[in-house]
Write a protein that holds these residues in place. Sequence first.
Motif, PDB file in Angstrom:
ATOM      1  N   LYS A  95       0.878  -1.248  -0.034  1.00 31.17           N
ATOM      2  CA  LYS A  95      -0.069  -0.076  -0.027  1.00 31.17           C
ATOM      3  C   LYS A  95       0.900   1.213   0.023  1.00 31.17           C
ATOM      4  N   ARG A  96       1.829   1.121   0.748  1.00 33.15           N
ATOM      5  CA  ARG A  96       2.845   2.341   0.786  1.00 33.15           C
ATOM      6  C   ARG A  96       3.418   2.698  -0.425  1.00 33.15           C
ATOM      7  N   VAL A  97       4.205   1.626  -1.198  1.00 29.64           N
ATOM      8  CA  VAL A  97       4.727   1.809  -2.511  1.00 29.64           C
ATOM      9  C   VAL A  97       3.535   2.319  -3.390  1.00 29.64           C
ATOM     10  N   PHE A  98       2.364   1.824  -3.289  1.00 26.95           N
ATOM     11  CA  PHE A  98       1.247   2.312  -4.394  1.00 26.95           C
ATOM     12  C   PHE A  98       0.915   3.626  -4.238  1.00 26.95           C
ATOM     13  N   LYS A  99       0.730   3.979  -2.987  1.00 25.17           N
ATOM     14  CA  LYS A  99       0.510   5.406  -2.997  1.00 25.17           C
ATOM     15  C   LYS A  99       1.578   6.484  -3.382  1.00 25.17           C
ATOM     16  N   VAL A 100       2.880   6.018  -3.176  1.00 24.89           N
ATOM     17  CA  VAL A 100       3.973   6.826  -3.507  1.00 24.89           C
ATOM     18  C   VAL A 100       3.923   6.923  -5.055  1.00 24.89           C
ATOM     19  N   VAL A 101       3.837   5.825  -5.702  1.00 23.42           N
ATOM     20  CA  VAL A 101       4.274   5.966  -7.365  1.00 23.42           C
ATOM     21  C   VAL A 101       3.106   5.995  -8.078  1.00 23.42           C
ATOM     22  N   GLU A 102       1.912   5.930  -7.622  1.00 23.13           N
ATOM     23  CA  GLU A 102       0.955   5.649  -8.615  1.00 23.13           C
ATOM     24  C   GLU A 102       0.500   6.926  -9.347  1.00 23.13           C
ATOM     25  N   GLU A 103       0.818   8.354  -8.793  1.00 20.61           N
ATOM     26  CA  GLU A 103       0.731   9.276  -9.619  1.00 20.61           C
ATOM     27  C   GLU A 103       1.738   9.958 -10.232  1.00 20.61           C
ATOM     28  N   MET A 104       3.144   9.252 -10.320  1.00 18.63           N
ATOM     29  CA  MET A 104       4.275   9.755 -10.871  1.00 18.63           C
ATOM     30  C   MET A 104       4.429   9.733 -12.204  1.00 18.63           C
ATOM     31  N   LYS A 105       5.291  10.716 -12.703  1.00 16.56           N
ATOM     32  CA  LYS A 105       5.643  10.444 -14.137  1.00 16.56           C
ATOM     33  C   LYS A 105       6.853   9.646 -14.249  1.00 16.56           C
ATOM     34  N   GLY A 106       7.087   8.859 -15.421  1.00 22.85           N
ATOM     35  CA  GLY A 106       8.384   8.326 -15.710  1.00 22.85           C
ATOM     36  C   GLY A 106       8.109   6.800 -15.231  1.00 22.85           C
ATOM     37  N   SER A 107       9.179   6.003 -15.357  1.00 21.18           N
ATOM     38  CA  SER A 107       9.156   4.377 -15.368  1.00 21.18           C
ATOM     39  C   SER A 107       8.683   4.062 -14.015  1.00 21.18           C
ATOM     40  N   LEU A 108       7.819   3.142 -14.277  1.00 27.18           N
ATOM     41  CA  LEU A 108       7.149   2.674 -12.769  1.00 27.18           C
ATOM     42  C   LEU A 108       8.350   2.140 -12.013  1.00 27.18           C
ATOM     43  N   VAL A 109       9.037   1.184 -12.652  1.00 28.99           N
ATOM     44  CA  VAL A 109      10.253   0.422 -12.067  1.00 28.99           C
ATOM     45  C   VAL A 109      11.008   1.274 -11.441  1.00 28.99           C
ATOM     46  N   GLU A 110      11.480   2.364 -12.398  1.00 30.53           N
ATOM     47  CA  GLU A 110      12.447   3.221 -11.831  1.00 30.53           C
ATOM     48  C   GLU A 110      12.141   4.194 -10.548  1.00 30.53           C
ATOM     49  N   ASN A 111      10.893   4.425 -10.728  1.00 32.58           N
ATOM     50  CA  ASN A 111      10.146   5.119  -9.522  1.00 32.58           C
ATOM     51  C   ASN A 111      10.318   4.324  -8.252  1.00 32.58           C
ATOM     52  N   VAL A 112       9.936   3.109  -8.442  1.00 34.47           N
ATOM     53  CA  VAL A 112       9.927   2.206  -7.233  1.00 34.47           C
ATOM     54  C   VAL A 112      11.489   2.185  -6.678  1.00 34.47           C
ATOM     55  N   GLN A 113      12.406   1.845  -7.492  1.00 34.72           N
ATOM     56  CA  GLN A 113      13.818   1.745  -7.102  1.00 34.72           C
ATOM     57  C   GLN A 113      14.322   3.352  -6.573  1.00 34.72           C
ATOM     58  N   GLN A 114      14.007   4.146  -7.067  1.00 36.64           N
ATOM     59  CA  GLN A 114      14.440   5.355  -6.511  1.00 36.64           C
ATOM     60  C   GLN A 114      13.959   5.768  -5.362  1.00 36.64           C
ATOM     61  N   LEU A 135      14.769   2.276  -2.882  1.00 36.26           N
ATOM     62  CA  LEU A 135      16.047   1.854  -2.783  1.00 36.26           C
ATOM     63  C   LEU A 135      16.098   0.390  -3.016  1.00 36.26           C
ATOM     64  N   LEU A 136      15.279  -0.294  -3.851  1.00 40.37           N
ATOM     65  CA  LEU A 136      15.195  -1.743  -3.937  1.00 40.37           C
ATOM     66  C   LEU A 136      16.013  -2.201  -5.384  1.00 40.37           C
ATOM     67  N   SER A 137      16.333  -3.433  -5.238  1.00 39.73           N
ATOM     68  CA  SER A 137      16.739  -4.115  -6.377  1.00 39.73           C
ATOM     69  C   SER A 137      16.007  -4.038  -7.760  1.00 39.73           C
ATOM     70  N   GLU A 138      16.788  -4.176  -8.723  1.00 43.71           N
ATOM     71  CA  GLU A 138      15.793  -4.230 -10.007  1.00 43.71           C
ATOM     72  C   GLU A 138      14.480  -5.333 -10.021  1.00 43.71           C
ATOM     73  N   LYS A 139      14.919  -6.590  -9.484  1.00 42.91           N
ATOM     74  CA  LYS A 139      14.126  -7.662  -9.593  1.00 42.91           C
ATOM     75  C   LYS A 139      12.795  -7.382  -8.527  1.00 42.91           C
ATOM     76  N   LEU A 140      13.117  -6.821  -7.384  1.00 41.73           N
ATOM     77  CA  LEU A 140      12.201  -6.370  -6.396  1.00 41.73           C
ATOM     78  C   LEU A 140      11.334  -5.185  -6.946  1.00 41.73           C
ATOM     79  N   ALA A 141      11.898  -4.267  -7.407  1.00 39.33           N
ATOM     80  CA  ALA A 141      11.426  -3.104  -7.938  1.00 39.33           C
ATOM     81  C   ALA A 141      10.295  -3.518  -9.117  1.00 39.33           C
ATOM     82  N   ARG A 142      10.585  -4.468  -9.975  1.00 35.70           N
ATOM     83  CA  ARG A 142       9.952  -4.980 -11.114  1.00 35.70           C
ATOM     84  C   ARG A 142       8.743  -5.664 -10.379  1.00 35.70           C
TER      85      ARG A 142
END
Length: 301
Positions: free
Chosen positions: A86-105, A108-115
Motif C-alpha cells: 500500500k505504501r509503495v502504491f500510494k507513493v508511485v501511482e501518480e508519478m511521471k516516468g518509469s514505474l520500475v525506476e520510480n520504485v527503485q529510486q 532503494l530496492l533491487s531491480e528484480k524486487l522493484a519489477r
Amino acid sequence: MDQYRVFYRLERLLQSPDKLSNQLLFQIPPSMQSVLFERYYNFDEAFVRELLGKKLSKGTKKDLDDISIKAGVSLRSCRRQFDNFKRVFKVVEEMKGSLVENVQQHFLLSEKLARDYSAIVFFANNRFETGKKKLLYLTFDDFAFCAEQLIRSWTLGAAGSVADDMDVDLDREFLQELKDLKVLISDKDLLDQHKSLVCLGVRGKMSTHCDIEGNFKGLSRGLVNIATKLMHSKDVRDFFIDLVEKFIEPCKSDHWSSEDVQLFLLQYTGSAHALGTFRHQVLWERYMVTIKSCILKMYHD
C-alpha cells in the motif's frame, strides 16, 4: 530485547528509505542498508498471489486473517507485506516516468524486487481478476511477466505520453481503437484469406493432431473479440480469464504443445500483414505482440 528495540526505532526509517541514509542515529554502512531494505520489502509469493488484483483498502486488510491461513504465512508478516504494498502504491501511482525506476529510486530496492512491486501496483490499479478457479494454476511470476508486457506496450507511457501515472494506467485511446480489428472476423473474405495464409504457413510444422482448419475461426474470433471488448472496464478486469477461456482451453483440449501455440501465434500475427485490404497493421502489431507473450507465458504444458 536490544535487537527488538533497535528494530522498533529502525522500522519507521525503513518505511522511508531516503531518511535512513541521511540520519546519524544508526551507523549502518550502505551495503547493509541495501540488505535491510531488500529484506524488509521482501514478500511471500503465496501471500501476494492471494492478494493480486485486489484493492489495497481497509476492507482487504480486514480479510488478512483468512488470507494468512490460506497462504500459510503468519498474520504479522501478512500485515507488514500488505502495508508495504500500500505504501509503495500510494507513493508511485501518480508519478511521471518509469514505474520500475520510480520504485527503485524511492524505496532503494533491487531491480528484480522493484519489477515485482511494479506488477503489484499495476494489478492493484487495474483490478485484474486473478482469483477465479481457472486462473489458480498461474503463479505470481506468470502474472508479473504479463504485467511487464502490458506496461511496456499498452500503457500511456508506451504510447510516448509523459502524463502522470503513465506506466500505471492503460492507454484508453488504444483500447478504443482496438474495435477496428473486428473487420478480421466480420469480413468473410478477410477471414478466409487469413485462414488460408496461416494454414499454409504452419503446414507440416505443427503436431499432426492439431486441427488448424477446424479451429482457426474459433481461435481467431476469440482473440479479436477480446480486443474489441477492452474498451469496457469490466472486460479489462476479465482479460486473463478471457485468454484462458477463449484461447488457452481450446488449444489444451486439442492437445497443442507450447511449440504448436508459439508457431500458430507467430503465423497468425504475421499473416495479417499480408492481407491487402487490412488497414490497421500498427494497431494489430501493438495488440498481438503483447497477447502472444502473455499466452505463451500462461500456457503451461
